[in-house]
Design a protein around this motif. Structure first.
Motif, PDB file in Angstrom:
ATOM      1  N   ILE A  29       5.389   6.640   6.869  1.00  0.00           N
ATOM      2  CA  ILE A  29       6.065   5.539   6.180  1.00  0.00           C
ATOM      3  C   ILE A  29       7.496   5.961   5.866  1.00  0.00           C
ATOM      4  O   ILE A  29       7.715   6.972   5.190  1.00  0.00           O
ATOM      5  N   GLU A  30       8.433   5.211   6.391  1.00  0.00           N
ATOM      6  CA  GLU A  30       9.864   5.517   6.193  1.00  0.00           C
ATOM      7  C   GLU A  30      10.182   6.967   6.562  1.00  0.00           C
ATOM      8  O   GLU A  30      10.978   7.638   5.896  1.00  0.00           O
ATOM      9  N   GLY A  31       9.512   7.469   7.625  1.00  0.00           N
ATOM     10  CA  GLY A  31       9.797   8.820   8.123  1.00  0.00           C
ATOM     11  C   GLY A  31       9.015   9.928   7.452  1.00  0.00           C
ATOM     12  O   GLY A  31       9.188  11.094   7.800  1.00  0.00           O
ATOM     13  N   PHE A  32       8.134   9.595   6.490  1.00  0.00           N
ATOM     14  CA  PHE A  32       7.363  10.615   5.790  1.00  0.00           C
ATOM     15  C   PHE A  32       5.872  10.449   6.089  1.00  0.00           C
ATOM     16  O   PHE A  32       5.339   9.331   6.030  1.00  0.00           O
ATOM     17  N   ASN A  33       5.202  11.565   6.419  1.00  0.00           N
ATOM     18  CA  ASN A  33       3.759  11.527   6.590  1.00  0.00           C
ATOM     19  C   ASN A  33       3.110  11.283   5.234  1.00  0.00           C
ATOM     20  O   ASN A  33       3.269  12.092   4.312  1.00  0.00           O
ATOM     21  N   THR A  34       2.417  10.180   5.107  1.00  0.00           N
ATOM     22  CA  THR A  34       1.857   9.766   3.821  1.00  0.00           C
ATOM     23  C   THR A  34       0.336   9.789   3.891  1.00  0.00           C
ATOM     24  O   THR A  34      -0.273   9.117   4.719  1.00  0.00           O
ATOM     25  N   MET A  85       9.923  -4.317   2.248  1.00  0.00           N
ATOM     26  CA  MET A  85       9.625  -4.131   3.668  1.00  0.00           C
ATOM     27  C   MET A  85       9.857  -2.662   4.033  1.00  0.00           C
ATOM     28  O   MET A  85      10.931  -2.112   3.790  1.00  0.00           O
ATOM     29  N   LEU A  86       8.822  -2.026   4.623  1.00  0.00           N
ATOM     30  CA  LEU A  86       8.894  -0.619   4.983  1.00  0.00           C
ATOM     31  C   LEU A  86       8.518  -0.425   6.449  1.00  0.00           C
ATOM     32  O   LEU A  86       7.718  -1.185   7.004  1.00  0.00           O
ATOM     33  N   THR A  87       9.107   0.592   7.064  1.00  0.00           N
ATOM     34  CA  THR A  87       8.806   0.919   8.452  1.00  0.00           C
ATOM     35  C   THR A  87       7.616   1.871   8.511  1.00  0.00           C
ATOM     36  O   THR A  87       7.625   2.938   7.886  1.00  0.00           O
ATOM     37  N   VAL A  88       6.589   1.463   9.245  1.00  0.00           N
ATOM     38  CA  VAL A  88       5.348   2.237   9.315  1.00  0.00           C
ATOM     39  C   VAL A  88       5.036   2.570  10.776  1.00  0.00           C
ATOM     40  O   VAL A  88       5.127   1.712  11.650  1.00  0.00           O
ATOM     41  N   GLN A 100       7.386  -3.024  10.986  1.00  0.00           N
ATOM     42  CA  GLN A 100       7.864  -3.230   9.621  1.00  0.00           C
ATOM     43  C   GLN A 100       6.845  -4.094   8.893  1.00  0.00           C
ATOM     44  O   GLN A 100       6.470  -5.171   9.369  1.00  0.00           O
ATOM     45  N   LEU A 101       6.406  -3.599   7.751  1.00  0.00           N
ATOM     46  CA  LEU A 101       5.379  -4.290   6.977  1.00  0.00           C
ATOM     47  C   LEU A 101       5.877  -4.590   5.571  1.00  0.00           C
ATOM     48  O   LEU A 101       6.651  -3.825   4.999  1.00  0.00           O
ATOM     49  N   ASP A 102       5.407  -5.707   5.024  1.00  0.00           N
ATOM     50  CA  ASP A 102       5.712  -6.061   3.637  1.00  0.00           C
ATOM     51  C   ASP A 102       4.637  -5.487   2.725  1.00  0.00           C
ATOM     52  O   ASP A 102       3.437  -5.748   2.905  1.00  0.00           O
ATOM     53  N   PHE A 103       5.071  -4.711   1.733  1.00  0.00           N
ATOM     54  CA  PHE A 103       4.157  -4.101   0.777  1.00  0.00           C
ATOM     55  C   PHE A 103       4.398  -4.647  -0.626  1.00  0.00           C
ATOM     56  O   PHE A 103       5.562  -4.786  -1.053  1.00  0.00           O
ATOM     57  N   LEU A 104       3.312  -4.924  -1.344  1.00  0.00           N
ATOM     58  CA  LEU A 104       3.420  -5.200  -2.767  1.00  0.00           C
ATOM     59  C   LEU A 104       3.495  -3.855  -3.486  1.00  0.00           C
ATOM     60  O   LEU A 104       2.694  -2.957  -3.213  1.00  0.00           O
ATOM     61  N   VAL A 105       4.474  -3.700  -4.370  1.00  0.00           N
ATOM     62  CA  VAL A 105       4.622  -2.467  -5.141  1.00  0.00           C
ATOM     63  C   VAL A 105       3.917  -2.665  -6.479  1.00  0.00           C
ATOM     64  O   VAL A 105       4.266  -3.556  -7.255  1.00  0.00           O
ATOM     65  N   VAL A 106       2.911  -1.835  -6.730  1.00  0.00           N
ATOM     66  CA  VAL A 106       2.031  -2.028  -7.879  1.00  0.00           C
ATOM     67  C   VAL A 106       2.039  -0.797  -8.769  1.00  0.00           C
ATOM     68  O   VAL A 106       1.968   0.334  -8.285  1.00  0.00           O
ATOM     69  N   GLU A 107       2.119  -1.038 -10.077  1.00  0.00           N
ATOM     70  CA  GLU A 107       2.062   0.060 -11.042  1.00  0.00           C
ATOM     71  C   GLU A 107       0.718   0.014 -11.763  1.00  0.00           C
ATOM     72  O   GLU A 107       0.524  -0.754 -12.705  1.00  0.00           O
ATOM     73  N   CYS A 108      -0.215   0.824 -11.289  1.00  0.00           N
ATOM     74  CA  CYS A 108      -1.502   0.979 -11.961  1.00  0.00           C
ATOM     75  C   CYS A 108      -2.160   2.239 -11.394  1.00  0.00           C
ATOM     76  O   CYS A 108      -1.827   2.669 -10.290  1.00  0.00           O
ATOM     77  N   PRO A 109      -3.077   2.846 -12.143  1.00  0.00           N
ATOM     78  CA  PRO A 109      -3.719   4.079 -11.669  1.00  0.00           C
ATOM     79  C   PRO A 109      -4.507   3.840 -10.382  1.00  0.00           C
ATOM     80  O   PRO A 109      -5.168   2.825 -10.228  1.00  0.00           O
ATOM     81  N   ILE A 116      -3.908  -0.523   3.328  1.00  0.00           N
ATOM     82  CA  ILE A 116      -3.555  -1.316   4.506  1.00  0.00           C
ATOM     83  C   ILE A 116      -4.570  -2.450   4.641  1.00  0.00           C
ATOM     84  O   ILE A 116      -5.776  -2.230   4.609  1.00  0.00           O
ATOM     85  N   ARG A 117      -4.060  -3.638   4.840  1.00  0.00           N
ATOM     86  CA  ARG A 117      -4.890  -4.847   4.785  1.00  0.00           C
ATOM     87  C   ARG A 117      -5.396  -5.297   6.152  1.00  0.00           C
ATOM     88  O   ARG A 117      -4.988  -4.794   7.198  1.00  0.00           O
ATOM     89  N   ARG A 118      -6.265  -6.301   6.103  1.00  0.00           N
ATOM     90  CA  ARG A 118      -6.856  -6.891   7.310  1.00  0.00           C
ATOM     91  C   ARG A 118      -5.816  -7.538   8.234  1.00  0.00           C
ATOM     92  O   ARG A 118      -5.843  -7.310   9.452  1.00  0.00           O
ATOM     93  N   PRO A 119      -4.875  -8.376   7.727  1.00  0.00           N
ATOM     94  CA  PRO A 119      -3.881  -8.986   8.627  1.00  0.00           C
ATOM     95  C   PRO A 119      -3.042  -7.956   9.388  1.00  0.00           C
ATOM     96  O   PRO A 119      -2.682  -8.189  10.542  1.00  0.00           O
ATOM     97  N   THR A 120      -2.752  -6.820   8.744  1.00  0.00           N
ATOM     98  CA  THR A 120      -1.978  -5.777   9.437  1.00  0.00           C
ATOM     99  C   THR A 120      -2.793  -5.184  10.579  1.00  0.00           C
ATOM    100  O   THR A 120      -2.274  -4.933  11.674  1.00  0.00           O
ATOM    101  N   LEU A 121      -4.080  -4.963  10.340  1.00  0.00           N
ATOM    102  CA  LEU A 121      -4.945  -4.452  11.410  1.00  0.00           C
ATOM    103  C   LEU A 121      -4.967  -5.427  12.585  1.00  0.00           C
ATOM    104  O   LEU A 121      -4.983  -5.007  13.750  1.00  0.00           O
ATOM    105  N   ASN A 122      -4.957  -6.709  12.265  1.00  0.00           N
ATOM    106  CA  ASN A 122      -4.934  -7.720  13.327  1.00  0.00           C
ATOM    107  C   ASN A 122      -3.619  -7.673  14.109  1.00  0.00           C
ATOM    108  O   ASN A 122      -3.598  -7.837  15.333  1.00  0.00           O
ATOM    109  N   ARG A 123      -2.516  -7.469  13.399  1.00  0.00           N
ATOM    110  CA  ARG A 123      -1.200  -7.359  14.069  1.00  0.00           C
ATOM    111  C   ARG A 123      -1.166  -6.154  14.993  1.00  0.00           C
ATOM    112  O   ARG A 123      -0.521  -6.190  16.045  1.00  0.00           O
TER     113      ARG A 123
END
Length: 214
Positions: A29-34, A85-88, A100-109, A116-123
């Motif tokens: 993600i954005e050049g970093f192994n995540t 939007m991040l490059t994956v 390039q995928l759209d990610f929701l940025v969430v603050e929670c534990p 990664i969601r179902r629509p992305t797998l379909n893409r």
């Protein structure tokens, strides 16, 4: 879809059976192994947690407003910090995809960094096997694949279970706090069978009126 998009016994080699482990993989993600990326066929949104967003040193100025809430694993309603939007990149050279995928940025534990969601797998025209703990997808150079990390998956899942237990305990404690202590009151003098129960915090005058009414 490529003819070779299927799973065989070879794909399950190295996976400890039987198991019910989630599919947890590594993506660039954005050049970093995540690491700690959960592949969730039931999710409808790609999610990156705020702590991961910050560790990748991404500019918060890239965030766009997003006001709709979603329900977290613990059952709480969560409002995203925004959408970005991040490059994956999935897979390895030469059999890889970059999107390039759209990610929701969430603050929670969370024990995961990204979901990664179902629509992305379909893409990606991807197919998953939770039995083999593997993702396969079609590329111009043939079938690419990403194998899940079973050890890491189990560690993450244990953290999720612990969080759910803590959330349940906290909910039960809150419900107990809401329950008011009751006391038994006689409706008729010297007739102990004719009673009712009222809250101990009820005012004397209100209690008297209630008894008279009953």
């Amino acid at each position: 879809m490529d003819r070779d998009m299927f799973f065989s016994k070879e794909d399950a080699r190295g996976v400890k059976q039987p198991h019910d482990d989630p599919l947890v993989i590594i993506l660039m993600i954005e050049g970093f192994n995540t690491k700690k990326i959960l592949v969730d066929n039931g999710s409808s949104a790609d999610i990156i947690y705020l702590s991961t967003f910050q560790q990748l040193k991404l500019d918060s100025g890239r965030l766009c407003p997003f006001e709709s809430p979603f329900v977290s694993f613990s059952g709480d309603r969560v409002y995203p910090k925004g959408i970005v939007m991040l490059t994956v990149t999935v897979g390895s050279y030469l059999r890889q995809l970059t999107r390039q995928l759209d990610f929701l940025v969430v603050e929670c534990p969370s024990s995961y960094n990204v979901i990664i969601r179902r629509p992305t797998l379909n893409r990606w025209k991807a197919i998953t096997s939770t039995y083999c703990l593997k993702v396969k997808f079609s590329t111009k150079s043939g079938v690419g694949e990403v194998k899940g990390d079973q050890v890491l998956a189990r560690e993450c899942y244990q953290v999720v279970l612990a969080a759910k237990e803590n959330h349940t305990c906290m909910t039960e404690e809150k419900e107990e706090e809401k329950m008011e202590a009751l006391e038994t009151v006689e409706l008729v003098d010297r007739e102990p069978m004719k009673t009712t129960r009222v809250g101990k915090t009820m005012g004397t005058e209100m209690k008297k009126k209630l008894v008279q009414f009953l």
